[in-house]
Design an enzyme around this catalytic site. Structure first.
Site, mmCIF file in Angstrom:
data_model
loop_
_atom_site.group_PDB
_atom_site.id
_atom_site.type_symbol
_atom_site.label_atom_id
_atom_site.label_comp_id
_atom_site.label_asym_id
_atom_site.label_seq_id
_atom_site.Cartn_x
_atom_site.Cartn_y
_atom_site.Cartn_z
ATOM 1 N N SER A 28 41.976 23.282 40.075
ATOM 2 C CA SER A 28 42.957 24.188 40.666
ATOM 3 C C SER A 28 42.425 24.697 42.000
ATOM 4 O O SER A 28 41.213 24.855 42.173
ATOM 5 C CB SER A 28 43.214 25.383 39.739
ATOM 6 O OG SER A 28 44.005 26.370 40.375
ATOM 7 N N TYR B 159 40.530 32.507 34.675
ATOM 8 C CA TYR B 159 41.095 31.214 35.089
ATOM 9 C C TYR B 159 40.320 30.657 36.279
ATOM 10 O O TYR B 159 39.966 29.470 36.309
ATOM 11 C CB TYR B 159 42.570 31.391 35.451
ATOM 12 C CG TYR B 159 43.298 30.099 35.753
ATOM 13 C CD1 TYR B 159 43.857 29.344 34.725
ATOM 14 C CD2 TYR B 159 43.424 29.635 37.057
ATOM 15 C CE1 TYR B 159 44.527 28.163 34.986
ATOM 16 C CE2 TYR B 159 44.098 28.455 37.331
ATOM 17 C CZ TYR B 159 44.640 27.727 36.289
ATOM 18 O OH TYR B 159 45.295 26.542 36.559
#
Length: 288
Positions: A149, A162
């Site tokens: 990501s 995250y």
């Protein structure tokens, strides 16, 4: 090499395959004639995904297998590898894609941290270890694609668990690429998929229609395949709102926090906001 792998008789394993990017990738691999294994949590979504993918496969259901899998559980991943070997034999493409994003804060509930780290990072590490040695041993061209990501690179505030997990995926996949290319006779390569804004169950929230800024999972997979054809390691995806040039500037600014000894996450620091805005207006500096 990707065309050698995406071929009839080869086998792909995709985690997080019941929806989003994983489902789109599984469909693309099946359409190319590969045997495809969809791994995701047990339930109707996984069954429906398998039917969707089988409809895209030239050989239909005989080339598709759905295996209920919890990637945060080593025993579950080990059982997945055993089932795949028993059904299809050698694996030629592993896509460690499963991920969750329940939200987190530094001093928030620890279970959010444990779940995200175990799934988003632990699932990539365990999946690679469960399949990687056998992929190296069979000697055919093969690849491992790990879904990272941009949040693991520029680490914006808001969901630290995250970010930490995805930063770990980046570091792990870089180390994996180094390991594989230095193994004599190894025909396996590693690649880091870095999606842009993609409209999936993870990003949709309460929205039922795709925002104009977002890509579809299918667009992301198309870009991934094109990048793999070029042999790219970093598959940095744009979207309908953020072009590659802007991503590059954001990434370079984040690295510049260290080089320039700026405060952490200076892009969001009140004393550096104007400097960042001015930086975005300049041409991107040349990196040696």
């Amino acid at each position: 090499m990707i065309n050698t792998i995406l071929a009839a008789g080869r086998t792909a394993v995709v985690t997080g395959a019941a929806s989003g990017i994983g489902l789109a990738a599984a469909g693309r691999f099946a359409a190319a004639g590969m045997n495809v294994v969809l791994a995701d949590l047990e339930g109707r979504r996984l069954d429906d995904a398998a039917a969707t993918v089988a409809a895209q496969a030239p050989s239909g259901t005989s080339a598709v297998m759905a295996v209920p899998t919890d990637v945060s559980d080593i025993a579950s991943i080990t059982a997945l590898a055993e089932e795949v070997e028993a059904r299809f034999g050698a694996v030629h493409l592993l896509m460690n894609n499963a991920g969750i994003g329940p939200g987190s804060s530094i001093f928030g509930p620890i279970d959010a941290w444990e779940r995200v780290l175990a799934t988003n990072l632990g699932g990539v590490i365990t999946g690679t270890r469960a399949f990687g040695e056998a992929m190296i041993a069979h000697g055919d061209p093969a690849m491992i694609i790990n879904t990272g990501s941009k949040q693991g690179i520029t680490t914006p505030p808001g969901d630290p668990a995250y970010n930490v997990a995805k930063a770990g995926v980046k570091v792990f996949t870089e180390a994996l690429a180094h390991e594989l290319r230095n193994r004599e006779g190894c025909a396996v390569t590693a690649h880091l998929l870095i999606p842009g804004f993609v409209f999936t169950g993870l990003t949709a929230g309460s929205r039922t229609e795709k925002p104009a800024a977002a890509w579809t999972p299918e667009q992301t997979v198309d870009f991934m395949i094109d990048s793999l054809e070029r042999g790219d390691f970093y598959i940095l995806c744009p979207d309908n709102d953020v072009p590659r040039e802007l991503d590059e500037k954001r990434i370079l600014w984040a690295a510049g926090d260290i080089v320039e000894n700026r405060p952490a996450l200076s892009r969001w620091h009140p004393d550096h906001g104007a400097a960042f805005a001015a930086y975005l207006k300049r041409d991107r500096p040349v990196v040696a």
